[in-house]
Scaffold this motif. Structure first.
Motif, short mmCIF file in Angstrom:
data_model
loop_
_atom_site.label_atom_id
_atom_site.label_comp_id
_atom_site.label_asym_id
_atom_site.label_seq_id
_atom_site.Cartn_x
_atom_site.Cartn_y
_atom_site.Cartn_z
N VAL A 1 0.85 -1.21 0.00
CA VAL A 1 0.00 0.00 0.00
C VAL A 1 0.87 1.24 0.00
CG1 VAL A 1 -1.67 1.31 1.36
CG2 VAL A 1 -1.95 -1.18 1.07
N ASP A 2 1.95 1.23 0.82
CA ASP A 2 2.85 2.40 0.84
C ASP A 2 3.47 2.62 -0.55
OD1 ASP A 2 2.29 2.76 3.51
OD2 ASP A 2 4.04 1.61 4.21
N LEU B 1 2.21 1.69 -3.38
CA LEU B 1 1.17 2.13 -4.31
C LEU B 1 0.87 3.63 -4.12
CD1 LEU B 1 -0.91 1.43 -6.49
CD2 LEU B 1 -2.48 0.73 -4.64
N GLU B 2 0.84 4.12 -2.87
CA GLU B 2 0.58 5.54 -2.62
C GLU B 2 1.71 6.39 -3.18
OE1 GLU B 2 0.09 5.80 1.55
OE2 GLU B 2 -2.02 5.13 1.54
N ALA B 3 2.94 5.89 -3.01
CA ALA B 3 4.09 6.65 -3.53
C ALA B 3 4.02 6.74 -5.05
CB ALA B 3 5.40 5.98 -3.08
N GLU B 4 3.60 5.68 -5.70
CA GLU B 4 3.52 5.70 -7.16
C GLU B 4 2.41 6.64 -7.63
OE1 GLU B 4 4.57 4.92 -10.95
OE2 GLU B 4 5.63 4.21 -9.13
N GLN B 5 1.30 6.65 -6.88
CA GLN B 5 0.20 7.52 -7.29
C GLN B 5 0.56 9.01 -7.16
OE1 GLN B 5 -3.08 6.24 -4.89
NE2 GLN B 5 -3.62 4.54 -6.32
N GLN B 6 1.53 9.36 -6.28
CA GLN B 6 1.94 10.75 -6.11
C GLN B 6 2.92 11.21 -7.20
OE1 GLN B 6 3.44 11.07 -2.14
NE2 GLN B 6 1.39 10.74 -1.17
N GLU C 1 0.96 -0.06 -10.96
CA GLU C 1 -0.16 0.01 -10.01
C GLU C 1 -1.03 -1.24 -10.09
OE1 GLU C 1 -2.21 3.57 -10.91
OE2 GLU C 1 -0.73 4.90 -9.98
#
Length: 761
Positions: free
Chosen positions: A514-515, A517-522, A531
């Motif tokens: 999850v961490d 994935l959040e970093a990639e979305q930013q 993703e």
């Protein structure tokens, strides 16, 4: 020396009466002429011809028998060896009877020691028994003088032919002067006395002996019944019964038509003689309290050795056994009786006179048999001498015992008077004792009352102690259950640890995903493929978390089912699954305590254990407790052995189940398959075995007793196997057994009914 020669000559003359009275043997004429028949009839003992073999043509009157052997068939067996050797042959006799007798009815009286067919002028008159050259088919028959009527033909010469078979395997005997002819035919008229079987002096003598010895037997039986300490009455009873048997055998052997029965009955005679003489000698020794020394046992052994030779000596054997050997026995009896007379023993003169009379009568009889003294008409002198000799001694012994009984009765009467006087004195003493006893009884009753109160108090105290013990036992059982529950909880915790570790690991990995994935979305330009890949990984982790969480939930649910008290009712249970789960729980429970312990688990489960696949009727909570107890003991045994065993030792615990069908004969496969499905006739077997320390024989005998344990204090209460035994045997109608070999291992076997209905035996 001359006296010894005289005695030997006398014995030789007695055993060979034919020498004392020689007879001239002239050749018989070829034809026997009969002009008239006397009142006693005519014995046909002359003119006979004999030829061995068997040919029906020899019955024909015209057959030429001039070459045949002359013979007298009325002679005794030893004097006709040619007949005995041949086994089967023919007798022929030519008669020329006065024509005045041709119209008169005649009778033929026959006595014989074989089987015969009688022909007159080629015509069969009578058949006696079955004539055969084969001894197995031969049936002998003695008509015993029965008159057989017939008529003569008109021919001037009558030819009488007899086809005769002789059983040469029988041990024939002759007793004193009783005739023993091979074949004896007597011709007589029907209006004259014809029956050979009549009341002769010999038969009067035999029947008289039966009556006398029967009465004597009853007398001594009664005397022995009233005075069993006097063994002489018992010995005389046996003596009388033996002589009674002799008289019965004599009569029956000479009145039976079967020659075989006659010979075999006569074979009993030496045994009865031995019993008679030995027990009359024993009676004398018992009456006068003589020690049974070398003379007694020599006489007993001598007669016992004589028995086998009795039937081998024809006439000599019976004469020796009846007349000569008894002289020795009765001479010894006279010697003892005369010694008692010299010692002034009461009544001894009666027995001494009886012995003397016997010796005189028997001596007269021997001289009569030897032909040195006259015999009188109809053997009267012989019979009277024998009867006096036979009865003199037992009569004297009976009189002696009767007098002793009378003297004893008089003595008892005198003693009875003394007893009455003593009783009067005793009565006065008893009255005094009663008064003393009355006072003592009162004191004892008071003591008993006090003691009873003490016993009641002790009983109440013991009852309270017993109640406390039962309460303590209940607490101990509950403690055992709680200890088992604690160990079960430890095993469950260790079992759940594995799926929880998986859940934790996958949860940490999912957080990292999850961490990431959040970093990639930013990022300004996020990578959609990355993703998607991270989302797929996160989904897989969640699935694995759910899987292992469900596994932990299933373990907890299963343990709750096993741990709850339940209703105690039997349920359809998968016994294989229950055994496997309990095995894992017990193993993990031990691993939780000893993490360095490892053990090889071997299972062998049979799928078809009941009406449904793998399921039988049990109470699952109770059966789980039984299995956990057996597994715990097995793991404990292998763990203890591992401490002292070599390095190569591998602890192993095995569990297997199988269905035991009812017994079916080998080769009947169809019946065996059918019976496997028949309810109530199979049993399920669970075997739990280990290769641990084993159990000694002394311990194995007490292993199912409550509170018995071999574990150190604090590690066991001794209730596990006791409870398991009660659950299996009483709760499920099964059996729990143990087999063990010290140092090799132990195997527990649980046997349960497959349907839960019929108890296993």
């Amino acid at each position: 020396m001359p006296r010894l020669l005289s005695i030997c000559l006398l014995c030789w003359l007695t055993l060979n009466p034919g020498v004392a009275q020689p007879k001239a043997a002239d050749d018989p004429p070829p034809v026997v002429r009969l002009v008239r028949l006397p009142a006693e009839g005519v014995v046909l003992d002359q003119g006979w011809k004999w030829h061995a073999g068997d040919d029906p043509a020899w019955a024909h009157p015209g057959f030429d028998d001039r070459g045949w052997e002359n013979i007298d068939p009325t002679r005794d067996v030893p004097l006709l060896p040619q007949v005995r050797k041949a086994g089967i042959g023919w007798f022929r006799l030519r008669l020329r009877i006065d024509r005045s007798m041709h119209r008169e009815p005649l009778v033929l009286v026959v006595e014989q020691l074989g089987a015969s067919e009688v022909f007159l002028n080629g015509r069969l008159l009578y058949r006696f028994g079955r004539v055969s050259a084969d001894p197995k088919r031969l049936q002998t028959y003695n008509p015993l003088g029965q008159p057989l009527a017939f008529r003569l033909s008109d021919e001037p010469e009558q030819v009488l032919a007899v086809r005769f078979a002789f059983n040469n395997r029988l041990p024939y005997l002759k007793f004193a002067s009783r005739p023993n002819p091979v074949l004896r035919l007597r011709l007589n008229k029907t209006n004259q006395q014809t029956a050979e079987v009549k009341l002769t002096p010999v038969r009067i003598h035999d029947y008289g002996n039966i009556g006398f010895f029967l009465s004597l037997s009853i007398l001594h039986l009664a005397l022995y019944w009233f005075n069993p300490k006097q063994k002489a009455n018992l010995y005389l009873l046996i003596f009388s019964v033996a002589n009674l048997g002799l008289a019965v055998v004599y009569i029956y052997s000479y009145e039976t038509h079967s020659v075989e029965k006659r010979v075999y009955l006569q074979a009993i005679i030496p045994v009865l003689f031995a019993v008679s003489f030995i027990f009359v000698l024993t009676t004398i020794y018992s009456l006068f309290q003589q020690p049974r020394g070398m003379v007694y046992w020599s006489l007993v052994g001598f007669y016992l050795l004589y028995i086998p030779f009795f039937s081998q000596l024809y006439e000599v054997g019976p004469v020796l056994g009846m007349f000569y050997l008894p002289l020795i026995y009765y001479a010894e009896c006279c010697r003892i009786a005369l010694r008692a007379v010299r010692q002034h023993q009461r009544g001894a003169w009666l027995i001494a006179w009886g012995g003397i009379i016997y010796l005189l009568s028997n001596g007269w009889l021997i001289l009569t048999l030897a032909g040195l003294l006259p015999n009188g008409p109809g053997l009267v002198f012989q019979i009277v001498s024998y009867e006096i000799a036979l009865l003199a001694f037992p009569v004297s012994l009976s009189l002696y015992l009767a007098l002793e009984f009378a003297f004893t009765s008089q003595s008892l009467a005198a003693k009875l008077v003394q007893v009455q006087l003593l009783m009067e004195q005793t009565t006065a003493q008893e009255q005094e004792k009663r008064e003393i006893l009355a006072s003592q009884n009162e004191r004892l009753e008071r003591q008993v009352t006090d003691r009873t109160a003490e016993v009641v108090a002790q009983k109440n105290e013991l009852q309270a102690t017993l109640t406390e013990l039962r309460r303590t036992q209940t607490q101990l059982i509950q403690r055992e259950k709680m200890a088992s529950l604690g160990e079960l909880t430890a095993g469950i915790a260790h079992e759940i640890q594995n799926p929880l570790n998986f859940v934790n690991n996958f949860a940490e990995v999912s957080a990292e995903v999850v961490d990431e994935l959040e970093a990639e979305q930013q990022q300004p330009n996020p990578d959609t493929e990355l993703e998607a890949e991270l989302l797929r990984g996160l989904k897989q982790n969640l699935h694995k978390i759910a899987h292992h969480g469900g596994r932990a939930s299933a373990i907890v649910q299963g343990m709750l089912e096993h741990a709850r008290s339940g209703t105690g009712e039997k349920q359809r249970t998968d016994l294989n699954t229950l055994a496997a789960e309990c095995l894992q729980i017990a193993y993990q429970r031990l691993r939780a305590k000893h993490q360095d312990f490892t053990c090889e688990l071997v299972t062998g489960f049979e799928a078809d254990l009941g009406n449904e696949v793998g399921k039988i009727d049990v109470v699952p909570q109770e059966m789980g407790r039984v299995l956990l107890t057996l597994y715990s003991n097995a793991f404990y045994a292998v763990q203890q052995k591992q401490k002292s065993a070599p390095v190569e030792y591998r602890p192993t615990v095995r569990v297997c189940t199988r269905l035991i069908p009812r017994h079916v004969p080998e080769g009947d496969a169809a019946t065996a398959e059918s019976n496997r499905r028949r309810p109530g006739e199979e049993a399920v077997e669970i075997r739990v075995s280990d290769n641990g320390t084993g159990i000694p024989e002394a311990v194995k005998a007490k292993i199912f007793q409550p509170f018995f344990t071999t574990k150190p204090p604090g590690e066991g209460t001794g209730l596990g196997l006791s409870l398991a035994y009660d659950i299996v045997t009483q709760g499920h109608g099964g059996m729990l057994s143990v087999e063990s070999q010290l140092g090799e291992g132990t195997e527990f076997t649980v046997c349960l009914p497959a349907t839960g209905g019929t108890a296993v035996t």
